[in-house]
Design a protein around this motif. Structure first.
Motif, PDB file in Angstrom:
ATOM      1  N   GLY A 226      14.741 -50.271 -44.012  1.00  0.00           N
ATOM      2  CA  GLY A 226      14.975 -48.909 -43.558  1.00  0.00           C
ATOM      3  C   GLY A 226      16.382 -48.714 -43.020  1.00  0.00           C
ATOM      4  O   GLY A 226      17.023 -47.679 -43.275  1.00  0.00           O
ATOM      5  N   GLU A 227      16.897 -49.712 -42.304  1.00  0.00           N
ATOM      6  CA  GLU A 227      18.268 -49.623 -41.781  1.00  0.00           C
ATOM      7  C   GLU A 227      19.284 -49.711 -42.916  1.00  0.00           C
ATOM      8  O   GLU A 227      20.325 -49.040 -42.877  1.00  0.00           O
ATOM      9  N   ARG A 228      18.985 -50.494 -43.926  1.00  0.00           N
ATOM     10  CA  ARG A 228      19.894 -50.544 -45.085  1.00  0.00           C
ATOM     11  C   ARG A 228      19.889 -49.197 -45.808  1.00  0.00           C
ATOM     12  O   ARG A 228      20.932 -48.747 -46.297  1.00  0.00           O
ATOM     13  N   GLN A 229      18.728 -48.575 -45.882  1.00  0.00           N
ATOM     14  CA  GLN A 229      18.668 -47.255 -46.516  1.00  0.00           C
ATOM     15  C   GLN A 229      19.510 -46.245 -45.742  1.00  0.00           C
ATOM     16  O   GLN A 229      20.176 -45.385 -46.340  1.00  0.00           O
ATOM     17  N   LYS A 230      19.516 -46.322 -44.436  1.00  0.00           N
ATOM     18  CA  LYS A 230      20.351 -45.440 -43.621  1.00  0.00           C
ATOM     19  C   LYS A 230      21.833 -45.641 -43.950  1.00  0.00           C
ATOM     20  O   LYS A 230      22.615 -44.676 -43.980  1.00  0.00           O
ATOM     21  N   LEU A 231      22.224 -46.891 -44.182  1.00  0.00           N
ATOM     22  CA  LEU A 231      23.615 -47.157 -44.561  1.00  0.00           C
ATOM     23  C   LEU A 231      23.943 -46.487 -45.886  1.00  0.00           C
ATOM     24  O   LEU A 231      24.994 -45.851 -46.035  1.00  0.00           O
ATOM     25  N   VAL A 232      23.046 -46.640 -46.857  1.00  0.00           N
ATOM     26  CA  VAL A 232      23.258 -46.023 -48.174  1.00  0.00           C
ATOM     27  C   VAL A 232      23.312 -44.500 -48.038  1.00  0.00           C
ATOM     28  O   VAL A 232      24.169 -43.838 -48.632  1.00  0.00           O
ATOM     29  N   ASP A 233      22.411 -43.949 -47.253  1.00  0.00           N
ATOM     30  CA  ASP A 233      22.388 -42.501 -47.058  1.00  0.00           C
ATOM     31  C   ASP A 233      23.671 -42.004 -46.397  1.00  0.00           C
ATOM     32  O   ASP A 233      24.083 -40.843 -46.607  1.00  0.00           O
ATOM     33  N   ALA A 234      24.302 -42.867 -45.600  1.00  0.00           N
ATOM     34  CA  ALA A 234      25.549 -42.496 -44.930  1.00  0.00           C
ATOM     35  C   ALA A 234      26.771 -42.690 -45.822  1.00  0.00           C
ATOM     36  O   ALA A 234      27.901 -42.439 -45.386  1.00  0.00           O
ATOM     37  N   GLY A 235      26.535 -43.146 -47.063  1.00  0.00           N
ATOM     38  CA  GLY A 235      27.634 -43.277 -48.006  1.00  0.00           C
ATOM     39  C   GLY A 235      28.190 -44.671 -48.191  1.00  0.00           C
ATOM     40  O   GLY A 235      29.167 -44.872 -48.925  1.00  0.00           O
ATOM     41  N   TYR A 236      27.573 -45.666 -47.553  1.00  0.00           N
ATOM     42  CA  TYR A 236      28.025 -47.043 -47.741  1.00  0.00           C
ATOM     43  C   TYR A 236      27.424 -47.632 -49.021  1.00  0.00           C
ATOM     44  O   TYR A 236      26.318 -47.266 -49.427  1.00  0.00           O
ATOM     45  N   ARG A 237      28.144 -48.538 -49.631  1.00  0.00           N
ATOM     46  CA  ARG A 237      27.653 -49.302 -50.776  1.00  0.00           C
ATOM     47  C   ARG A 237      27.464 -50.748 -50.310  1.00  0.00           C
ATOM     48  O   ARG A 237      28.456 -51.425 -49.985  1.00  0.00           O
ATOM     49  N   ILE A 238      26.219 -51.203 -50.286  1.00  0.00           N
ATOM     50  CA  ILE A 238      25.930 -52.553 -49.794  1.00  0.00           C
ATOM     51  C   ILE A 238      26.187 -53.546 -50.925  1.00  0.00           C
ATOM     52  O   ILE A 238      25.378 -53.698 -51.844  1.00  0.00           O
ATOM     53  N   VAL A 239      27.321 -54.198 -50.870  1.00  0.00           N
ATOM     54  CA  VAL A 239      27.694 -55.122 -51.946  1.00  0.00           C
ATOM     55  C   VAL A 239      27.107 -56.509 -51.723  1.00  0.00           C
ATOM     56  O   VAL A 239      27.000 -57.308 -52.667  1.00  0.00           O
ATOM     57  N   GLY A 251      13.028 -55.803 -49.923  1.00  0.00           N
ATOM     58  CA  GLY A 251      12.779 -54.412 -49.541  1.00  0.00           C
ATOM     59  C   GLY A 251      13.966 -53.542 -49.883  1.00  0.00           C
ATOM     60  O   GLY A 251      15.048 -53.714 -49.349  1.00  0.00           O
ATOM     61  N   ALA A 252      13.765 -52.610 -50.800  1.00  0.00           N
ATOM     62  CA  ALA A 252      14.864 -51.770 -51.280  1.00  0.00           C
ATOM     63  C   ALA A 252      15.401 -50.875 -50.158  1.00  0.00           C
ATOM     64  O   ALA A 252      14.624 -50.381 -49.330  1.00  0.00           O
ATOM     65  N   PRO A 253      16.726 -50.692 -50.132  1.00  0.00           N
ATOM     66  CA  PRO A 253      17.737 -51.310 -50.990  1.00  0.00           C
ATOM     67  C   PRO A 253      18.158 -52.677 -50.446  1.00  0.00           C
ATOM     68  O   PRO A 253      18.563 -52.808 -49.299  1.00  0.00           O
ATOM     69  N   GLU A 254      18.055 -53.691 -51.292  1.00  0.00           N
ATOM     70  CA  GLU A 254      18.395 -55.044 -50.863  1.00  0.00           C
ATOM     71  C   GLU A 254      19.897 -55.264 -50.774  1.00  0.00           C
ATOM     72  O   GLU A 254      20.359 -56.133 -50.037  1.00  0.00           O
ATOM     73  N   GLY A 255      20.666 -54.453 -51.534  1.00  0.00           N
ATOM     74  CA  GLY A 255      22.091 -54.724 -51.693  1.00  0.00           C
ATOM     75  C   GLY A 255      22.334 -55.233 -53.089  1.00  0.00           C
ATOM     76  O   GLY A 255      21.400 -55.676 -53.779  1.00  0.00           O
ATOM     77  N   ASP A 256      23.582 -55.180 -53.532  1.00  0.00           N
ATOM     78  CA  ASP A 256      23.888 -55.593 -54.901  1.00  0.00           C
ATOM     79  C   ASP A 256      23.578 -57.065 -55.146  1.00  0.00           C
ATOM     80  O   ASP A 256      23.212 -57.448 -56.256  1.00  0.00           O
TER      81      ASP A 256
END
Length: 269
Positions: A226-239, A251-256
């Motif tokens: 859920g916290e990773r999803q917040k990062l994605v929603d804020a415009g970050y790309r989890i590489v 747990g999606a989004p896991e990151g690239d």
């Protein structure tokens, strides 16, 4: 003239000598793990046939743990306490960490970064960025039940060393312009000692430090994903995403791409 001690003085002296030798050995072994130089040597020399068979079985158990084939376990097998201790203090653990960090660095260096400051790398804290081996060395390396009170005292002391290989990767990521985000299972009331510990261990810069709200349940996967999803929603790309537990990484989004640091001492769902 030879010095002759009374018999009733010999026992306290022998006990004191054993305590000093044990403490010195434990300190030296911990320094081997937290030193930036890989350890040399390891367990196995001079072991009996029975000990070698036990070590082989424990090595297979550790493989099952690291590959997430063995799940929902509450403590290490009692027979594997010595094996886990030797692994964590030995050369193999350092080599395994180095392989993970080296592959992660090579992956990051090969990325075509946009340069807009929105690429992020997520790190777990406990036994990833920092090592809690001093705590686990005092509590049976996972053979004893988890002691929440003692662990909270350990966190409050803010003395956990950095895992050297992860600290080195952290520096390379910053140099590439990748933002670092820490998402930890530590509770929100532990923010102050966690910040202090990260900085004293060498982690001086990060984009976000996310701690788990005390109101949340024990399951890690919904919280961290859920916290990773917040990062994605804020415009970050989890590489990239790195942790010592599979629950840090699924747990999606896991990151690239995900990278797991070895940890046979405990399991977090």
């Amino acid at each position: 003239m030879a010095l002759r001690l009374p018999r009733d003085a010999l026992v306290p002296l022998l006990v004191l000598l054993l305590v000093v030798v044990h403490a010195t050995d434990a300190t030296q072994r911990l320094e081997m793990v937290t030193s930036s130089a890989p350890a040399r040597g390891g367990a196995g020399a001079g072991t009996t046939s029975r000990a070698r068979v036990a070590a082989a079985s424990c090595a297979s158990w550790r493989l099952g743990v690291e590959t997430n084939n063995i799940r929902a376990w509450y403590s290490i097998p009692a027979a594997c306490r010595g094996y886990v201790s030797d692994y964590m203090f030995g050369e193999q653990f350092r080599q395994d960490c180095a392989v993970v960090a080296r592959e992660a660095a090579a992956y990051a260096e090969g990325l075509a970064l946009a340069g807009d400051g929105r690429e992020a790398w997520v790190f777990d804290v406990d036994d990833t960025a920092l090592t809690n081996l001093p705590y686990y060395a005092d509590t049976g390396f996972g053979a004893q039940p988890y002691n929440a009170t003692y662990f909270e005292e350990y966190v409050a002391n803010a003395t956990a060393p950095a895992l050297p290989e992860v600290l080195g990767l952290y520096g390379k990521l910053l140099a590439l312009g990748i933002k670092v985000v820490f998402i930890t299972g530590r509770h929100d009331y532990e923010r102050e000692p966690t910040v202090k510990n990260l900085r004293s261990a060498g982690y001086h810069t990060w984009e976000k430090l996310v701690l788990k709200p005390s109101s949340l349940g024990s399951s890690v996967v919904p919280y961290k994903s859920g916290e990773r999803q917040k990062l994605v929603d804020a415009g970050y790309r989890i590489v990239g995403n790195m942790g010592d537990q599979w629950s840090d990484l699924v747990g999606a989004p896991e990151g690239d791409r995900t990278f797991k640091v070895p940890d046979p001492m405990y399991y977090v769902a």
